[in-house]
Design an enzyme around this catalytic site. Structure first.
Site, PDB file in Angstrom:
ATOM      1  N   GLU A 269       0.839  -1.201   0.000  1.00  0.00           N
ATOM      2  CA  GLU A 269       0.000   0.000   0.000  1.00  0.00           C
ATOM      3  C   GLU A 269       0.878   1.257   0.000  1.00  0.00           C
ATOM      4  O   GLU A 269       1.847   1.355   0.759  1.00  0.00           O
ATOM      5  CB  GLU A 269      -0.884  -0.037   1.242  1.00  0.00           C
ATOM      6  CG  GLU A 269      -1.838   1.124   1.418  1.00  0.00           C
ATOM      7  CD  GLU A 269      -2.693   0.958   2.668  1.00  0.00           C
ATOM      8  OE1 GLU A 269      -3.593   1.797   2.873  1.00  0.00           O
ATOM      9  OE2 GLU A 269      -2.473  -0.010   3.433  1.00  0.00           O
TER      10      GLU A 269
ATOM     11  N   LYS B   1      -9.006   2.542  -2.247  1.00  0.00           N
ATOM     12  CA  LYS B   1      -9.342   1.877  -0.992  1.00  0.00           C
ATOM     13  C   LYS B   1     -10.749   2.269  -0.577  1.00  0.00           C
ATOM     14  O   LYS B   1     -11.098   3.448  -0.521  1.00  0.00           O
ATOM     15  CB  LYS B   1      -8.333   2.276   0.087  1.00  0.00           C
ATOM     16  CG  LYS B   1      -8.428   1.491   1.381  1.00  0.00           C
ATOM     17  CD  LYS B   1      -7.244   1.832   2.275  1.00  0.00           C
ATOM     18  CE  LYS B   1      -7.217   0.981   3.536  1.00  0.00           C
ATOM     19  NZ  LYS B   1      -6.004   1.261   4.338  1.00  0.00           N
TER      20      LYS B   1
ATOM     21  N   CYS C  85      -5.569  -3.371   2.002  1.00  0.00           N
ATOM     22  CA  CYS C  85      -5.389  -3.483   3.450  1.00  0.00           C
ATOM     23  C   CYS C  85      -6.704  -3.659   4.208  1.00  0.00           C
ATOM     24  O   CYS C  85      -7.281  -4.739   4.225  1.00  0.00           O
ATOM     25  CB  CYS C  85      -4.602  -2.291   3.970  1.00  0.00           C
ATOM     26  SG  CYS C  85      -3.875  -2.576   5.608  1.00  0.00           S
TER      27      CYS C  85
END
Length: 324
Positions: A74, A143, A203
């Site tokens: 990330e 994200k 994540c």
């Protein structure tokens, strides 16, 4: 590697976006296996030129070892622990230059890479994974779920990612760049390998009760990649290992998890570079913690397709209306 970019959209917007194809060297699997890698290269926080150079070096090594799918952590181009530096246009522009460096270098190699970076779009900043192959930017996956508890405060810097893909223009100060789709619901469908469909999440997305990877798998994705920056606390490594392996079993997929390494440990957090490659409930490869480097594994795509066909309750048809 020949890829079809499948853009996912809601039923009422299906005609808005079309499928594009890229021509290049067609990927040939050996006995139905695809070699994939999860990488945690050395990095310097906020030094995008240095980080891009390490990513390019890692991609070169991947190509030499026959890797066809490479997954980086990330925000790998900037580092995850930049804090309020993310607000600085200088850092945002440096990340775009770094992405350009990766794109240019990727022309040489027959592989697909997922690389994390911050991206400013329509006045907001997004935490994205860029899909890069043969010099082309295939898409950007933002994200969706932003942690804002305990040691995390991502909502201070980033906006929640959009599910429905939109086309955006990416330009540096010199006007150089390209157009690409951006959205959580993107599938990358390999033309030369039936059954190879890749989707991404970032994540925190996989730690949620209803991760994006669930709908990706039900839409046909056989490989899920995760660009991550998950820090270490007591017992978290075992929890993370069980989470990723369990998700691969639940979705009957290959799951590639690339985590930030110790170069991120510049504040009050410790990152260990704990990388995992799992497939249908089996851990194929796992890195040692507190270091840099690469793990690789051969993904058995034919086995995944066979298992999904055998398991009649794994019903893809009910989800097809939401995907192209």
């Amino acid at each position: 590697m020949c890829y079809t970019k499948t853009v996912v959209c809601a039923n009422e917007r299906k005609t808005a976006l079309k499928i594009d194809k890229w021509d290049g060297m067609c990927l040939v699997m050996k006995d139905g296996f695809l070699k994939a890698a999860a990488l945690s290269p050395a990095l310097r926080v906020a030094d995008c030129a240095y980080n891009a150079g390490r990513i390019v070096e890692a991609m070169r090594e991947c190509a030499a070892r026959g890797v066809k799918l490479a997954v980086f952590p990330e925000l790998a181009l900037t580092g995850y622990t930049c804090g309020d530096l993310f607000f600085q246009q200088a850092l945002q522009q440096a990340a775009l230059r770094g992405l350009g460096q990766v794109l240019e270098a990727s022309r040489e190699w027959d592989l697909l890479a997922l690389v994390g970076l911050p991206l400013a779009v329509n006045g907001k900043l997004y935490n994205c994974a860029a899909a890069v192959s043969r010099g082309r930017l295939l898409g950007l996956v933002p994200k969706k779920n932003l942690p804002n508890y305990s040691e995390f405060y991502e909502k201070r810097h980033f906006a929640e990612g959009n599910e429905l893909p939109i086309w955006i223009q990416i330009r540096d100060r010199m006007g150089r760049g390209c157009d690409a789709p951006m959205g959580t619901n993107l599938l990358f469908d390999c033309v030369s390998i039936p059954g190879l469909k890749i989707a991404a999440e970032i994540c925190e997305d996989v730690w949620m009760p209803n991760p994006p990877s669930i709908r990706h798998a039900m839409a046909g994705a056989t490989v899920i990649v995760n660009c991550s920056a998950s820090d270490e606390i007591t017992g978290k490594a075992a929890y993370r290992r069980n989470l990723i392996n369990g998700q691969s079993a639940r979705l009957i997929c290959s799951y590639i998890y690339a985590n930030a390494g110790e170069g991120e440990s510049t504040q009050d957090l410790v990152f260990s570079g704990h990388n995992l490659i799992c497939e249908n409930g089996t851990i194929l490869a796992e890195s040692k913690r507190l270091g840099h480097g690469m793990i690789t594994a051969d993904l058995d795509l034919e086995r995944l397709r066979s298992e999904r066909r055998r398991m009649e309750s794994f019903d893809l048809d009910s989800y097809h209306n939401d995907y192209e």
